[in-house]
Design an enzyme around this catalytic site. Structure first.
Site, PDB file in Angstrom:
ATOM      1  N   SER A   1       0.826  -1.209   0.000  1.00 55.73           N
ATOM      2  CA  SER A   1       0.000   0.000   0.000  1.00 55.73           C
ATOM      3  C   SER A   1       0.859   1.256   0.000  1.00 55.73           C
ATOM      4  O   SER A   1       0.602   2.214  -0.739  1.00 55.73           O
ATOM      5  CB  SER A   1      -0.927   0.008   1.222  1.00 55.73           C
TER       6      SER A   1
ATOM      7  N   ARG B   1       1.567   4.290  -3.096  1.00 53.77           N
ATOM      8  CA  ARG B   1       1.351   5.709  -2.822  1.00 53.77           C
ATOM      9  C   ARG B   1       2.643   6.503  -2.926  1.00 53.77           C
ATOM     10  O   ARG B   1       2.640   7.657  -3.362  1.00 53.77           O
ATOM     11  CB  ARG B   1       0.705   5.865  -1.448  1.00 53.77           C
TER      12      ARG B   1
ATOM     13  N   GLY C   1      -5.716  -4.176  -8.264  1.00 54.10           N
ATOM     14  CA  GLY C   1      -6.886  -3.346  -8.026  1.00 54.10           C
ATOM     15  C   GLY C   1      -6.521  -2.018  -7.392  1.00 54.10           C
ATOM     16  O   GLY C   1      -7.130  -0.976  -7.681  1.00 54.10           O
TER      17      GLY C   1
ATOM     18  N   SER D   1     -13.738   1.452   2.677  1.00 52.97           N
ATOM     19  CA  SER D   1     -12.816   1.138   1.584  1.00 52.97           C
ATOM     20  C   SER D   1     -11.720   2.183   1.520  1.00 52.97           C
ATOM     21  O   SER D   1     -11.966   3.334   1.170  1.00 52.97           O
ATOM     22  CB  SER D   1     -13.541   1.081   0.235  1.00 52.97           C
TER      23      SER D   1
ATOM     24  N   ASP E   1      -7.325  -7.898   4.225  1.00 56.52           N
ATOM     25  CA  ASP E   1      -6.546  -8.768   3.346  1.00 56.52           C
ATOM     26  C   ASP E   1      -6.002  -9.997   4.066  1.00 56.52           C
ATOM     27  O   ASP E   1      -5.471 -10.906   3.421  1.00 56.52           O
ATOM     28  CB  ASP E   1      -5.382  -7.994   2.729  1.00 56.52           C
TER      29      ASP E   1
ATOM     30  N   ARG F   1     -13.195 -14.347  -2.085  1.00 57.73           N
ATOM     31  CA  ARG F   1     -12.328 -15.023  -1.125  1.00 57.73           C
ATOM     32  C   ARG F   1     -13.089 -15.880  -0.123  1.00 57.73           C
ATOM     33  O   ARG F   1     -12.527 -16.831   0.418  1.00 57.73           O
ATOM     34  CB  ARG F   1     -11.431 -14.001  -0.412  1.00 57.73           C
TER      35      ARG F   1
ATOM     36  N   ARG G   1      -3.142 -14.040  -2.399  1.00 57.78           N
ATOM     37  CA  ARG G   1      -3.324 -14.330  -0.972  1.00 57.78           C
ATOM     38  C   ARG G   1      -3.943 -15.716  -0.746  1.00 57.78           C
ATOM     39  O   ARG G   1      -3.643 -16.389   0.235  1.00 57.78           O
ATOM     40  CB  ARG G   1      -4.150 -13.236  -0.309  1.00 57.78           C
TER      41      ARG G   1
END
Length: 442
Positions: free
Chosen positions: A28, A32, A100, A173, A326, A357, A402
């Site tokens: 993440s 960024r 994504g 989200s 996750d 999932r 994952r």
């Protein structure tokens, strides 16, 4: 990036895991760091960047829109940015592969720039709905043409100046929040995201670090109001990316369930909005110690020592879901080895990840002999009490990194090997997963 021929891989009962490892950089934060460095004026330097397929897709997209991005021989990345408002028209479609995060956040960047970009991805990503991002970005003035169901391929025509808005997230989200904040960077006035349930806050921390005028207020009901002032001028930064807690999760659970194990994972990012799994495993009886706690680049970091433990099933509070969304696949593996029943609820978002999932984990767990019941918003798992699982099956990973790593860990405590139908997707987030596992097994 194209879909490759399947690469099956089997994982067998393991010797105790011992030693210390360092995991790849946080995915993440890596995404960024590249995006904001590319929007700053000047040269940013990033060390510890995750060099998996997902992050490299972000780097390629930012290059396609004008940024200069170079990896030096010492592993440090140098990014010369174009400035907020300076993104260039990409000459060809932006291939997001399986990412994504790249797709949703980059849609936010493009939405407030006067350019048009087409997003494409692999079969897994092309099946994931983008409607949650399309809606707010459309309200800001972006013109988005998506495939049926709001899926890729899609084309977005940005609007400059875009229209600021106050948007209340209909469900938790971090990706939707971040897309709106990134669109707000080049939008005049104040763009606000109203967040009833806190999600990972890497975007807020890093935007402020780059010099954006961003405030966060929490009202009496616990709702966060995140406001960013547009037409920002970002300053280049030097960033050290901590180890990815989502990657550490696989080894934390592996050490907890493989008898005799005692490992230390160095330099793990433990941002409170990401560290839910550690708390849940602690509630289950996991022996997890946080050593040498410190702060690196504005993010809390520690070394994590994990020893084999007798786990007990619990009812997981759905309020922690955003802080470990996750990590539920690997938690399900821990639950399958625990004593008693583990109940999870409030996990609707897991149905629209790289795969469904909940369904995929339920099917795989049954295939290797675990006792599991699938509900609309979670799984109920009756654990083995620490006994090995039967194993002896081939599990479909559905191109989901994952899922693949979770069942690899399950194979370490199974009587017969567990085979993953295609291990290749692991490279999207954790290219050296198997090498580190082998290191701990020596």
């Amino acid at each position: 990036m194209t879909d490759q021929t399947a690469t099956p891989q089997s994982f067998s009962a393991s010797v105790p895991l011992r030693g210390q490892i360092a995991i790849p950089g946080d995915k993440s934060i890596s995404h960024r760091a590249l995006m904001l460095s590319a929007l700053a004026v000047g040269t940013s330097r990033v060390t510890g960047l995750l060099e998996g397929h997902d992050v490299l897709a972000t780097a390629a997209a930012m290059r396609a829109m004008g940024a200069s991005i170079e990896r030096r021989e010492d592993g440090e990345w140098h990014i010369d940015g174009v400035g907020v408002g300076g993104l260039l028209q990409p000459r060809q479609a932006l291939d997001m592969g399986n990412s994504g995060t790249s797709t949703r956040l980059l849609m936010g960047l493009v939405a407030s720039h006067p350019i048009t970009a087409t997003f494409i991805g692999d079969a897994s990503l092309s099946g994931r709905p983008m409607g949650r991002v399309i809606d707010p970005l459309g309200q800001m003035g972006a013109d988005i043409s998506a495939s049926p169901g709001g899926r890729l391929p899609l084309m977005i025509r940005g609007l400059a100046p875009a229209v600021p808005l106050a948007y209340r997230l209909p469900m938790a989200s971090a990706q939707v929040k971040s897309a709106i904040l990134l669109a707000g960077l080049n939008t005049p006035g104040i763009t606000e995201v109203i967040e009833p349930v806190p999600t990972r806050d890497h975007s807020e921390r890093m935007l402020r670090g780059f010099g954006a005028d961003l405030t966060v207020e929490t009202d009496g009901e616990g709702t966060r109001h995140i406001r960013i002032r547009g037409e920002a001028e970002l300053r280049p930064q030097t960033i050290i990316v901590p180890g990815d807690p989502s990657s550490a999760a696989f080894f934390i659970v592996a050490a907890l369930i493989v008898p005799g194990s005692d490992i230390t994972i160095a330099n793990v990012g433990l941002n409170a909005t990401r560290a839910g799994l550690v708390g849940v495993l602690g509630q289950m009886g996991g022996n997890i110690e946080l050593l040498n706690a410190r702060e690196v680049g504005g993010e809390p970091v520690a070394d994590v020592r994990v020893r084999h433990s007798t786990l007990t099933g619990i009812e997981v509070d759905p309020a922690v879901a955003p802080s470990m969304i996750d990590e539920f696949p690997i938690l399900f593996i821990a639950a399958a080895l625990a004593q008693g029943r583990t109940v999870t609820t409030g996990l609707d978002e897991l149905r629209v990840k790289e795969s469904d999932r909940l369904a995929v984990m339920a099917a795989g767990l049954r295939a290797i002999g675990a006792r599991v019941e699938e509900r609309a918003d979670g799984l109920i798992i009756d654990g083995s009490g620490g006994d090995s699982l039967p194993g002896g099956a081939t599990v479909a990973g559905h191109l989901d990194h994952r899922i693949c790593m979770s069942f690899a860990v399950a194979g370490l405590v199974s009587e017969a090997p567990v085979t993953i139908d295609d291990i290749a997707p692991v490279a999207t987030s954790f290219p050296n997963f198997e090498a580190l596992l082998a290191e701990l097994q020596q």
